[in-house]
Write a protein that holds these residues in place. Structure first.
Motif, mmCIF file in Angstrom:
data_model
loop_
_atom_site.group_PDB
_atom_site.id
_atom_site.type_symbol
_atom_site.label_atom_id
_atom_site.label_comp_id
_atom_site.label_asym_id
_atom_site.label_seq_id
_atom_site.Cartn_x
_atom_site.Cartn_y
_atom_site.Cartn_z
ATOM 1 N N MET A 8 0.735 -0.982 -0.095
ATOM 2 C CA MET A 8 0.027 0.185 0.050
ATOM 3 C C MET A 8 0.969 1.070 -0.099
ATOM 4 N N LYS A 9 0.462 2.189 -0.847
ATOM 5 C CA LYS A 9 1.262 3.524 -1.014
ATOM 6 C C LYS A 9 1.298 4.123 0.186
ATOM 7 N N LYS A 10 2.398 4.568 0.891
ATOM 8 C CA LYS A 10 2.486 5.570 2.019
ATOM 9 C C LYS A 10 2.447 6.965 1.737
ATOM 10 N N SER A 11 2.016 7.702 2.641
ATOM 11 C CA SER A 11 1.838 9.084 2.602
ATOM 12 C C SER A 11 3.289 9.806 2.226
ATOM 13 N N ASN A 12 3.218 10.994 1.884
ATOM 14 C CA ASN A 12 4.430 11.835 1.830
ATOM 15 C C ASN A 12 5.179 11.969 2.772
ATOM 16 N N HIS A 13 4.694 11.937 4.337
ATOM 17 C CA HIS A 13 5.464 12.186 5.387
ATOM 18 C C HIS A 13 5.898 10.473 5.807
ATOM 19 N N GLY A 14 5.241 9.490 5.158
ATOM 20 C CA GLY A 14 5.567 8.076 5.915
ATOM 21 C C GLY A 14 6.878 7.630 5.167
ATOM 22 N N ILE A 15 7.340 8.125 4.553
ATOM 23 C CA ILE A 15 8.524 7.660 3.653
ATOM 24 C C ILE A 15 10.019 8.543 3.960
ATOM 25 N N ARG A 16 9.688 9.332 4.904
ATOM 26 C CA ARG A 16 11.048 10.111 5.088
ATOM 27 C C ARG A 16 12.180 9.256 5.555
ATOM 28 N N ASP A 17 11.716 8.085 6.648
ATOM 29 C CA ASP A 17 12.742 7.344 7.442
ATOM 30 C C ASP A 17 13.287 6.246 6.882
ATOM 31 N N VAL A 18 12.910 5.942 5.670
ATOM 32 C CA VAL A 18 13.446 4.866 4.638
ATOM 33 C C VAL A 18 14.021 5.399 3.632
ATOM 34 N N ILE A 19 15.205 4.838 3.182
ATOM 35 C CA ILE A 19 16.037 5.359 1.830
ATOM 36 C C ILE A 19 16.201 4.185 1.031
ATOM 37 N N TYR A 20 15.693 3.997 -0.062
ATOM 38 C CA TYR A 20 16.060 2.936 -0.952
ATOM 39 C C TYR A 20 16.926 3.576 -2.285
ATOM 40 N N ILE A 21 18.022 2.983 -2.563
ATOM 41 C CA ILE A 21 18.761 3.474 -3.343
ATOM 42 C C ILE A 21 19.309 2.307 -4.584
ATOM 43 N N HIS A 22 19.114 2.426 -5.771
ATOM 44 C CA HIS A 22 19.699 1.661 -6.674
ATOM 45 C C HIS A 22 20.682 2.391 -7.731
ATOM 46 N N MET A 60 9.146 -3.028 -3.861
ATOM 47 C CA MET A 60 10.324 -2.682 -2.858
ATOM 48 C C MET A 60 9.974 -2.757 -1.339
ATOM 49 N N TYR A 61 9.122 -1.749 -1.076
ATOM 50 C CA TYR A 61 8.687 -1.525 0.230
ATOM 51 C C TYR A 61 8.221 -3.120 0.980
ATOM 52 N N GLU A 62 7.477 -3.624 0.332
ATOM 53 C CA GLU A 62 7.305 -5.223 0.789
ATOM 54 C C GLU A 62 8.324 -6.005 1.061
ATOM 55 N N GLU A 63 9.335 -5.835 0.078
ATOM 56 C CA GLU A 63 10.635 -6.665 0.288
ATOM 57 C C GLU A 63 11.228 -6.095 1.395
ATOM 58 N N TYR A 64 11.436 -4.838 1.658
ATOM 59 C CA TYR A 64 11.848 -4.179 2.846
ATOM 60 C C TYR A 64 11.345 -4.679 4.036
ATOM 61 N N GLU A 65 9.935 -4.599 4.295
ATOM 62 C CA GLU A 65 9.401 -5.299 5.199
ATOM 63 C C GLU A 65 9.709 -6.569 5.771
#
Length: 258
Positions: free
Chosen positions: A1-15, A228-233
């Motif tokens: 499920m898509k997170k809100s704009n403020h819900g993504i600040r504390d996880v960083i994915y980089i490829h 990606m977020y599902e895999e992170y979790e």
């Protein structure tokens, strides 16, 4: 499920795609990008946007934002635009002489979020191409000089920690701590992880009186950030592949590969 704009600040994915000089990322927003790298940006040609104060350029049929107006753009809710894409340029006169082929390539960049050829143009002298959908959720950013990307990551991790982490001081009051940027040497160690697809979780930071530890997992190549977020979790329930460690006494960063 898509997170809100403020819900993504504390996880960083980089490829990191080093050869093609672009980075797919999640968790780094335009406001943060501009705060750290804004001095390198003279003006912006908007490829996809909803900014109402851009200036129309008749030759390209696109809108642009000159340097004095960039501060207004940074304050915008660009996350709410949906698609947000731009390329920087040095001189407005350069836009007047862009050939049709170049304009077509720019439109393709903004629409498809991919390049037909390396998107660094001599006429524009651009340093970046910034292609986002729900800014901070899916970002694809091209860097003429990848050192600027490493500088961004070094600064943005420290900045996020400073904003998100509050520690109790005397009398139970909370105090804000600031952190120095990560060093280039540590970025060099993490480069191979970034090439494979790395997620760094500030939300799962562990700390005590002496140090702070940020876990890092290698999770692979994703362009779909829901996946990606599902895999992170899933991965975040396992032992991390590395830890970024801040020593509170020496005020220095180090990385521990596990």
């Amino acid at each position: 499920m898509k997170k809100s704009n403020h819900g993504i600040r504390d996880v960083i994915y980089i490829h990191l795609h080093e050869k093609e000089r672009f980075v797919l990322s999640y968790g780094i927003e335009f406001s943060e990008f501009f705060q750290i790298l804004g001095e390198s940006i003279p003006s912006i040609l908007l490829l996809k946007h909803k900014f109402e104060e851009g200036e129309f350029h008749s030759h390209t049929m696109l809108e642009y934002v000159p340097k004095p107006k960039l501060a207004k753009l940074v304050k915008e809710d660009v996350y709410g635009y949906g698609d947000f894409a731009w390329i920087d340029f040095e001189e407005t006169e350069a836009l007047d002489i862009l050939e049709g082929q170049t304009i077509a390539e720019l439109l393709y960049l903004g629409h498809i979020k991919d390049h037909l050829k390396a998107p660094f143009y001599q006429q524009l002298d651009n340093q970046f191409v910034y292609l986002a959908h729900d800014d901070g959720w899916f970002n694809k950013t091209y860097y003429k000089n990848l050192d600027k990307f490493y500088h961004l990551v070094c600064e943005v991790i420290a900045s996020k920690l400073s904003q998100l982490k509050l520690e109790k001081a005397l009398l139970g009051l909370k105090k804000k701590r600031t952190y120095p940027p990560i060093t280039n040497q540590i970025m060099a160690v993490l480069k191979d992880y970034m090439k494979e697809g790395m997620v760094l979780s500030i939300q799962k930071t562990v700390q005590n009186r002496f140090r702070l530890e940020i876990p890092i997992w290698v999770i692979g190549d994703f362009s779909n950030m829901d996946s990606m977020y599902e895999e992170y979790e899933k991965k975040s329930r396992q032992t991390s592949d590395a830890k970024l460690i801040f020593d509170k006494k020496t005020k220095e960063w180090q990385v521990n590969i596990l």
